[in-house]
Design a protein around this motif. Structure first.
Motif, PDB file in Angstrom:
ATOM      1  N   LEU A  85       0.703  -1.307  -0.046  1.00 41.11           N
ATOM      2  CA  LEU A  85      -0.181   0.047  -0.023  1.00 41.11           C
ATOM      3  C   LEU A  85       0.717   0.997  -0.161  1.00 41.11           C
ATOM      4  N   LEU A  86       2.069   1.221   0.700  1.00 43.57           N
ATOM      5  CA  LEU A  86       3.015   2.310   0.503  1.00 43.57           C
ATOM      6  C   LEU A  86       3.628   2.352  -0.638  1.00 43.57           C
ATOM      7  N   TYR A  87       3.976   1.380  -1.399  1.00 47.53           N
ATOM      8  CA  TYR A  87       3.926   1.599  -3.154  1.00 47.53           C
ATOM      9  C   TYR A  87       3.089   2.141  -3.526  1.00 47.53           C
ATOM     10  N   TYR A  88       2.000   1.724  -3.486  1.00 49.01           N
ATOM     11  CA  TYR A  88       0.736   2.277  -4.105  1.00 49.01           C
ATOM     12  C   TYR A  88       0.487   3.692  -3.969  1.00 49.01           C
ATOM     13  N   VAL A  89       0.843   4.095  -2.979  1.00 43.29           N
ATOM     14  CA  VAL A  89       0.531   5.585  -2.719  1.00 43.29           C
ATOM     15  C   VAL A  89       1.548   6.324  -3.106  1.00 43.29           C
ATOM     16  N   LEU A  90       2.824   6.209  -2.943  1.00 41.61           N
ATOM     17  CA  LEU A  90       4.076   6.767  -3.333  1.00 41.61           C
ATOM     18  C   LEU A  90       4.373   6.678  -4.952  1.00 41.61           C
ATOM     19  N   LEU A  91       4.291   5.282  -5.600  1.00 37.12           N
ATOM     20  CA  LEU A  91       4.938   5.042  -6.845  1.00 37.12           C
ATOM     21  C   LEU A  91       4.234   4.455  -7.659  1.00 37.12           C
ATOM     22  N   ARG A  92       2.673   4.327  -7.590  1.00 35.20           N
ATOM     23  CA  ARG A  92       2.056   3.482  -8.507  1.00 35.20           C
ATOM     24  C   ARG A  92       2.251   3.849  -9.861  1.00 35.20           C
ATOM     25  N   LYS A  93       2.296   5.063 -10.142  1.00 36.97           N
ATOM     26  CA  LYS A  93       2.302   5.913 -11.558  1.00 36.97           C
ATOM     27  C   LYS A  93       3.694   5.501 -12.350  1.00 36.97           C
ATOM     28  N   GLN A  94       4.742   5.051 -11.730  1.00 33.78           N
ATOM     29  CA  GLN A  94       6.027   4.753 -11.995  1.00 33.78           C
ATOM     30  C   GLN A  94       5.918   3.653 -13.142  1.00 33.78           C
ATOM     31  N   LYS A  95       6.544   3.992 -14.214  1.00 32.68           N
ATOM     32  CA  LYS A  95       6.407   2.708 -15.482  1.00 32.68           C
ATOM     33  C   LYS A  95       7.635   1.916 -15.407  1.00 32.68           C
ATOM     34  N   SER A  96       8.663   2.267 -14.925  1.00 27.04           N
ATOM     35  CA  SER A  96       9.846   1.452 -14.999  1.00 27.04           C
ATOM     36  C   SER A  96      10.099   0.323 -13.910  1.00 27.04           C
ATOM     37  N   MET A  97      10.723  -0.767 -14.460  1.00 27.82           N
ATOM     38  CA  MET A  97      10.794  -1.803 -13.315  1.00 27.82           C
ATOM     39  C   MET A  97      11.816  -1.639 -12.440  1.00 27.82           C
ATOM     40  N   TRP A  98      12.767  -0.825 -12.722  1.00 28.14           N
ATOM     41  CA  TRP A  98      13.972  -0.231 -11.910  1.00 28.14           C
ATOM     42  C   TRP A  98      13.410   0.280 -10.635  1.00 28.14           C
ATOM     43  N   VAL A  99      12.131   0.888 -10.590  1.00 28.23           N
ATOM     44  CA  VAL A  99      11.664   1.592  -9.464  1.00 28.23           C
ATOM     45  C   VAL A  99      11.579   0.499  -8.455  1.00 28.23           C
ATOM     46  N   GLY A 100      10.638  -0.608  -8.868  1.00 31.55           N
ATOM     47  CA  GLY A 100      10.477  -1.716  -7.880  1.00 31.55           C
ATOM     48  C   GLY A 100      11.885  -2.312  -7.453  1.00 31.55           C
ATOM     49  N   VAL A 101      12.678  -2.505  -8.425  1.00 32.77           N
ATOM     50  CA  VAL A 101      13.995  -3.227  -7.727  1.00 32.77           C
ATOM     51  C   VAL A 101      14.680  -2.122  -6.961  1.00 32.77           C
ATOM     52  N   GLY A 102      14.549  -0.824  -6.979  1.00 29.44           N
ATOM     53  CA  GLY A 102      15.287   0.175  -6.015  1.00 29.44           C
ATOM     54  C   GLY A 102      14.379  -0.138  -4.832  1.00 29.44           C
ATOM     55  N   TYR A 103      12.987  -0.175  -4.883  1.00 31.16           N
ATOM     56  CA  TYR A 103      12.114  -0.452  -3.617  1.00 31.16           C
ATOM     57  C   TYR A 103      12.575  -1.409  -2.616  1.00 31.16           C
ATOM     58  N   GLY A 104      12.844  -2.670  -3.564  1.00 33.90           N
ATOM     59  CA  GLY A 104      13.362  -3.610  -2.771  1.00 33.90           C
ATOM     60  C   GLY A 104      14.648  -3.357  -2.089  1.00 33.90           C
ATOM     61  N   LEU A 105      15.361  -2.709  -2.806  1.00 34.78           N
ATOM     62  CA  LEU A 105      16.714  -2.330  -2.231  1.00 34.78           C
ATOM     63  C   LEU A 105      16.690  -1.409  -0.929  1.00 34.78           C
ATOM     64  N   VAL A 106      15.884  -0.688  -1.155  1.00 37.39           N
ATOM     65  CA  VAL A 106      15.314   0.434  -0.013  1.00 37.39           C
ATOM     66  C   VAL A 106      15.043  -0.593   1.325  1.00 37.39           C
ATOM     67  N   LEU A 107      14.086  -1.591   0.944  1.00 37.23           N
ATOM     68  CA  LEU A 107      13.306  -2.207   2.164  1.00 37.23           C
ATOM     69  C   LEU A 107      14.487  -3.022   2.636  1.00 37.23           C
ATOM     70  N   TRP A 108      15.367  -3.699   1.919  1.00 42.50           N
ATOM     71  CA  TRP A 108      16.687  -4.573   2.557  1.00 42.50           C
ATOM     72  C   TRP A 108      17.407  -3.760   3.582  1.00 42.50           C
TER      73      TRP A 108
END
Length: 171
Positions: A85-108
């Motif tokens: 839901l945090l991703y949904y609120v902040l980043l859902r409009k991003q079209k690059s898969m790299w945003v998700g990769v970066g999100y995973g790294l930030v979570l780690w």
């Protein structure tokens, strides 16, 4: 009577809300990727199992076995709803898969550096084996990619459907 059944057939289901799809994606992603983490622990790719979430609580010896791991996997799924839901609120409009990769790294980084003091069973990163660090980074990156790509794809599909007129003739 025939007219009523035809009308019933022509009714369309109301689509599920995007935030609800994001919550389901979060739960499924949390369970799936923590199950893979448990599999990685089983095959000694990492020294951390999902039950590290429970080890700091005095709730019984069951937390050390399979039961503890399965309950922890479920709890990770529940926590993952908030992450999605945090991703949904902040980043859902991003079209690059790299945003998700970066999100995973930030979570780690958040888990292994910020939340680390709250999990006494989780040793500092400098004391973990290299295989554990690499495996957990990979799992978090893939988890972030799964969450990010799934939510962004659904958001884009939702926008596309709003812009495209209905051409089925049912309405």
């Amino acid at each position: 009577m025939m007219k009523d059944s035809q009308l019933e057939q022509n009714k369309r289901e109301r689509p599920m809300a995007l935030w609800m799809k994001a919550a389901i994606t979060g739960f499924v992603g949390g369970v799936f990727w923590s199950l893979l983490g448990y599999l990685a622990y089983f095959f000694h790719f990492t020294e951390l199992s999902p039950n590290m979430l429970l080890l700091s609580w005095d709730i019984g010896d069951w937390k050390h076995g399979k039961t503890g791991n399965y309950i922890a996997i479920f709890l990770i799924g529940v926590l993952s709803i908030a992450v999605a839901l945090l991703y949904y609120v902040l980043l859902r409009k991003q079209k690059s898969m790299w945003v998700g990769v970066g999100y995973g790294l930030v979570l780690w980084v958040l888990v292994f550096y910020v939340v680390n003091p709250m999990l006494p069973s989780l040793r500092p990163v400098t004391e973990l084996e290299r295989n554990t660090i690499i495996t957990t980074i990979c799992l978090y990156v893939l988890y972030g990619l799964f969450i990010g790509y799934s939510i962004s794809f659904e958001a884009q599909e939702n926008e596309r459907q709003k812009q495209t007129p209905n051409t089925t003739g049912n309405e």
